[in-house]
Design a protein around this motif. Sequence first.
Motif, PDB file in Angstrom:
ATOM      1  N   LEU A  27      52.024  49.052  32.650  1.00 56.52           N
ATOM      2  CA  LEU A  27      50.909  49.956  32.417  1.00 56.52           C
ATOM      3  C   LEU A  27      49.799  49.789  33.456  1.00 56.52           C
ATOM      4  O   LEU A  27      49.055  50.729  33.731  1.00 56.52           O
ATOM      5  N   ILE A  28      49.679  48.603  34.044  1.00 56.27           N
ATOM      6  CA  ILE A  28      48.709  48.402  35.132  1.00 56.27           C
ATOM      7  C   ILE A  28      49.080  49.264  36.325  1.00 56.27           C
ATOM      8  O   ILE A  28      48.208  49.777  37.045  1.00 56.27           O
ATOM      9  N   PRO A  91      62.002  50.738  37.634  1.00 55.62           N
ATOM     10  CA  PRO A  91      61.909  51.074  36.208  1.00 55.62           C
ATOM     11  C   PRO A  91      61.916  49.791  35.388  1.00 55.62           C
ATOM     12  O   PRO A  91      62.542  48.796  35.769  1.00 55.62           O
ATOM     13  N   LEU A  92      61.202  49.805  34.269  1.00 50.05           N
ATOM     14  CA  LEU A  92      61.101  48.605  33.439  1.00 50.05           C
ATOM     15  C   LEU A  92      62.480  48.072  33.062  1.00 50.05           C
ATOM     16  O   LEU A  92      62.725  46.866  33.095  1.00 50.05           O
ATOM     17  N   ALA A  93      63.393  48.975  32.707  1.00 55.62           N
ATOM     18  CA  ALA A  93      64.735  48.553  32.318  1.00 55.62           C
ATOM     19  C   ALA A  93      65.475  47.901  33.484  1.00 55.62           C
ATOM     20  O   ALA A  93      66.132  46.873  33.322  1.00 55.62           O
ATOM     21  N   SER A  94      65.370  48.482  34.671  1.00 48.20           N
ATOM     22  CA  SER A  94      66.076  47.933  35.832  1.00 48.20           C
ATOM     23  C   SER A  94      65.542  46.556  36.201  1.00 48.20           C
ATOM     24  O   SER A  94      66.310  45.640  36.523  1.00 48.20           O
ATOM     25  N   ALA A  95      64.215  46.400  36.170  1.00 46.94           N
ATOM     26  CA  ALA A  95      63.626  45.105  36.488  1.00 46.94           C
ATOM     27  C   ALA A  95      64.094  44.045  35.501  1.00 46.94           C
ATOM     28  O   ALA A  95      64.484  42.941  35.878  1.00 46.94           O
ATOM     29  N   ASN A  96      64.071  44.388  34.220  1.00 44.82           N
ATOM     30  CA  ASN A  96      64.486  43.428  33.207  1.00 44.82           C
ATOM     31  C   ASN A  96      65.969  43.092  33.301  1.00 44.82           C
ATOM     32  O   ASN A  96      66.378  41.981  32.952  1.00 44.82           O
ATOM     33  N   ALA A  97      66.774  44.029  33.757  1.00 41.95           N
ATOM     34  CA  ALA A  97      68.197  43.747  33.922  1.00 41.95           C
ATOM     35  C   ALA A  97      68.406  42.570  34.867  1.00 41.95           C
ATOM     36  O   ALA A  97      69.256  41.712  34.647  1.00 41.95           O
ATOM     37  N   VAL A  98      67.603  42.515  35.924  1.00 49.92           N
ATOM     38  CA  VAL A  98      67.726  41.410  36.876  1.00 49.92           C
ATOM     39  C   VAL A  98      67.057  40.153  36.326  1.00 49.92           C
ATOM     40  O   VAL A  98      67.558  39.045  36.510  1.00 49.92           O
ATOM     41  N   PHE A  99      65.922  40.313  35.632  1.00 52.14           N
ATOM     42  CA  PHE A  99      65.262  39.144  35.034  1.00 52.14           C
ATOM     43  C   PHE A  99      66.216  38.381  34.131  1.00 52.14           C
ATOM     44  O   PHE A  99      66.203  37.150  34.081  1.00 52.14           O
ATOM     45  N   TYR A 100      67.038  39.114  33.394  1.00 54.10           N
ATOM     46  CA  TYR A 100      67.922  38.476  32.434  1.00 54.10           C
ATOM     47  C   TYR A 100      69.150  37.836  33.065  1.00 54.10           C
ATOM     48  O   TYR A 100      70.058  37.389  32.370  1.00 54.10           O
ATOM     49  N   ALA A 101      69.143  37.775  34.400  1.00 54.00           N
ATOM     50  CA  ALA A 101      70.124  36.920  35.070  1.00 54.00           C
ATOM     51  C   ALA A 101      69.733  35.458  34.942  1.00 54.00           C
ATOM     52  O   ALA A 101      70.546  34.572  35.208  1.00 54.00           O
ATOM     53  N   MET A 198      38.127  46.179  39.638  1.00 49.21           N
ATOM     54  CA  MET A 198      39.090  46.647  38.648  1.00 49.21           C
ATOM     55  C   MET A 198      38.373  47.284  37.472  1.00 49.21           C
ATOM     56  O   MET A 198      37.237  46.932  37.149  1.00 49.21           O
ATOM     57  N   SER A 199      39.068  48.216  36.833  1.00 55.47           N
ATOM     58  CA  SER A 199      38.517  48.901  35.669  1.00 55.47           C
ATOM     59  C   SER A 199      38.627  48.011  34.437  1.00 55.47           C
ATOM     60  O   SER A 199      39.367  47.017  34.427  1.00 55.47           O
ATOM     61  N   ALA A 200      37.896  48.380  33.384  1.00 52.67           N
ATOM     62  CA  ALA A 200      37.954  47.616  32.130  1.00 52.67           C
ATOM     63  C   ALA A 200      39.362  47.651  31.546  1.00 52.67           C
ATOM     64  O   ALA A 200      39.861  46.650  31.020  1.00 52.67           O
ATOM     65  N   LYS A 201      40.025  48.807  31.650  1.00 49.18           N
ATOM     66  CA  LYS A 201      41.380  48.933  31.133  1.00 49.18           C
ATOM     67  C   LYS A 201      42.337  47.985  31.857  1.00 49.18           C
ATOM     68  O   LYS A 201      43.153  47.294  31.219  1.00 49.18           O
ATOM     69  N   THR A 202      42.234  47.935  33.175  1.00 48.60           N
ATOM     70  CA  THR A 202      43.110  47.065  33.949  1.00 48.60           C
ATOM     71  C   THR A 202      42.854  45.607  33.615  1.00 48.60           C
ATOM     72  O   THR A 202      43.796  44.800  33.487  1.00 48.60           O
ATOM     73  N   LEU A 203      41.581  45.237  33.441  1.00 46.17           N
ATOM     74  CA  LEU A 203      41.245  43.860  33.089  1.00 46.17           C
ATOM     75  C   LEU A 203      41.826  43.489  31.725  1.00 46.17           C
ATOM     76  O   LEU A 203      42.400  42.405  31.555  1.00 46.17           O
ATOM     77  N   LEU A 204      41.697  44.395  30.750  1.00 49.06           N
ATOM     78  CA  LEU A 204      42.225  44.124  29.416  1.00 49.06           C
ATOM     79  C   LEU A 204      43.744  43.973  29.441  1.00 49.06           C
ATOM     80  O   LEU A 204      44.304  43.084  28.779  1.00 49.06           O
ATOM     81  N   LEU A 205      44.417  44.834  30.191  1.00 46.74           N
ATOM     82  CA  LEU A 205      45.871  44.730  30.290  1.00 46.74           C
ATOM     83  C   LEU A 205      46.282  43.426  30.969  1.00 46.74           C
ATOM     84  O   LEU A 205      47.269  42.781  30.570  1.00 46.74           O
ATOM     85  N   THR A 206      45.524  43.027  31.982  1.00 45.12           N
ATOM     86  CA  THR A 206      45.826  41.771  32.677  1.00 45.12           C
ATOM     87  C   THR A 206      45.646  40.574  31.747  1.00 45.12           C
ATOM     88  O   THR A 206      46.478  39.668  31.709  1.00 45.12           O
ATOM     89  N   LEU A 207      44.546  40.583  30.978  1.00 48.11           N
ATOM     90  CA  LEU A 207      44.300  39.478  30.045  1.00 48.11           C
ATOM     91  C   LEU A 207      45.360  39.437  28.948  1.00 48.11           C
ATOM     92  O   LEU A 207      45.805  38.356  28.539  1.00 48.11           O
ATOM     93  N   ALA A 208      45.759  40.622  28.462  1.00 47.57           N
ATOM     94  CA  ALA A 208      46.802  40.671  27.432  1.00 47.57           C
ATOM     95  C   ALA A 208      48.119  40.126  27.964  1.00 47.57           C
ATOM     96  O   ALA A 208      48.803  39.323  27.303  1.00 47.57           O
TER      97      ALA A 208
END
Length: 284
Positions: A27-28, A91-101, A198-208
Motif C-alpha cells: 500500500l505504500i 505483484p504481491l502474489a508473485s513476490a510472496n511466491a519467491v519469499f516462500y522459498a 512523507m505523508s501521514a498515511k505513509t508514516l502510519l503504514l510504515t509503522l504498522a
Amino acid sequence: MPSYYTAIVLLVVGNLAASLSDVAVKLINGELPTFQYVFIRQLLSVLVLFPLWRMQPPSARPLVHRKLTLLRAHLVLIGSGCMVVAITHLPLASANAVFYAAPLLMLPLSAMLLKEPPTKSKLLASLIGFGGVLIVLRPSEFHWAALFALGTAFTLALFNVTARKIPKTQSVISNLFWTSLLSLPVSAILALTFWQPMSAKTLLLTLASAGLILSYNGLAVMAYRRASASNIAIAENSGLVFVTAFGVLWFNEIPDGFTALGIVLIVTPLLPWRRRRQAVAVPR
C-alpha cells in the motif's frame, strides 16, 4: 503442549503478522525510499523493545554472541531492503511466491550450519509444500525484482536457522533488542542519504508494517528455539493461506481451482495426524 506443536503455532501466528506487513508495504507503493523505510522500521523496533529490555533482570540484558547477533542484524537490513523492492515492483502474489522459498532453503542451511540433515519424509513434505506455493502464487514471468525477492528468502532462511545458535540464556526480548540496535548505524546512514518527506498515511503504514514484522521476528525466534529448523520450517508456508485470504477480502482476487489445489498441497503436511505418527522422532 509438546515443543514441536508450540513452535508450529508460533510460526503460524508469526506468518499472519508477516503477511499483513507485506500488505502495508504494498500500500505504500514506493512512496518512501527503501532505506528510509528500513531505518524507521528498525528505529521503531528499538523504541518498542527498550522498555521491555530494561524490565528484565540485569543478568538477561547483556549482549550474547556478539558476532552472530551483528550478522543477524545486517541480515535483517538486507532482507528488509530486498523485500521492499520486490513487493513494490512485483505483484504481491508473485513476490510472496519467491519469499516462500525460504523454508526450502532452510533445509540445506540447517544441514550445513546446525548438522540437522532432514529425513526423506521431511524433504518430500517441504518439496510438496513448495510445489503448492508455486501452484497458488504462480509467477507469470521473470522480472528483475524477483532477484530481490530471492534475496529476502535467503536472508530470512539464514536468519531463522542461525536463531538455533543463540544461547538459550539470552531472552527473546534481548535478542530482538540487540539485533535491532546493531542495525541502526548502517540503516541511519543510508536513510539520511536518501531521506524524503512523507505523508501521514505513509508514516502510519510504515509503522504498522514495522510493528507486524517485529512480531514475526519475535515469534520466529521463539519457534526455532523450541524445535529444529528442519522439523518446523514447512510451517512458514502457512502465510500463503493468509495472503490468499487477504487477496479475496481486499483485492477481489478469487482463488481458482489451481489455487485450491496448491493450498491443499501446503496444508496437508501440517495436519496433526501426520505428525502424530512421527511423534517419536520429534525432539522435545
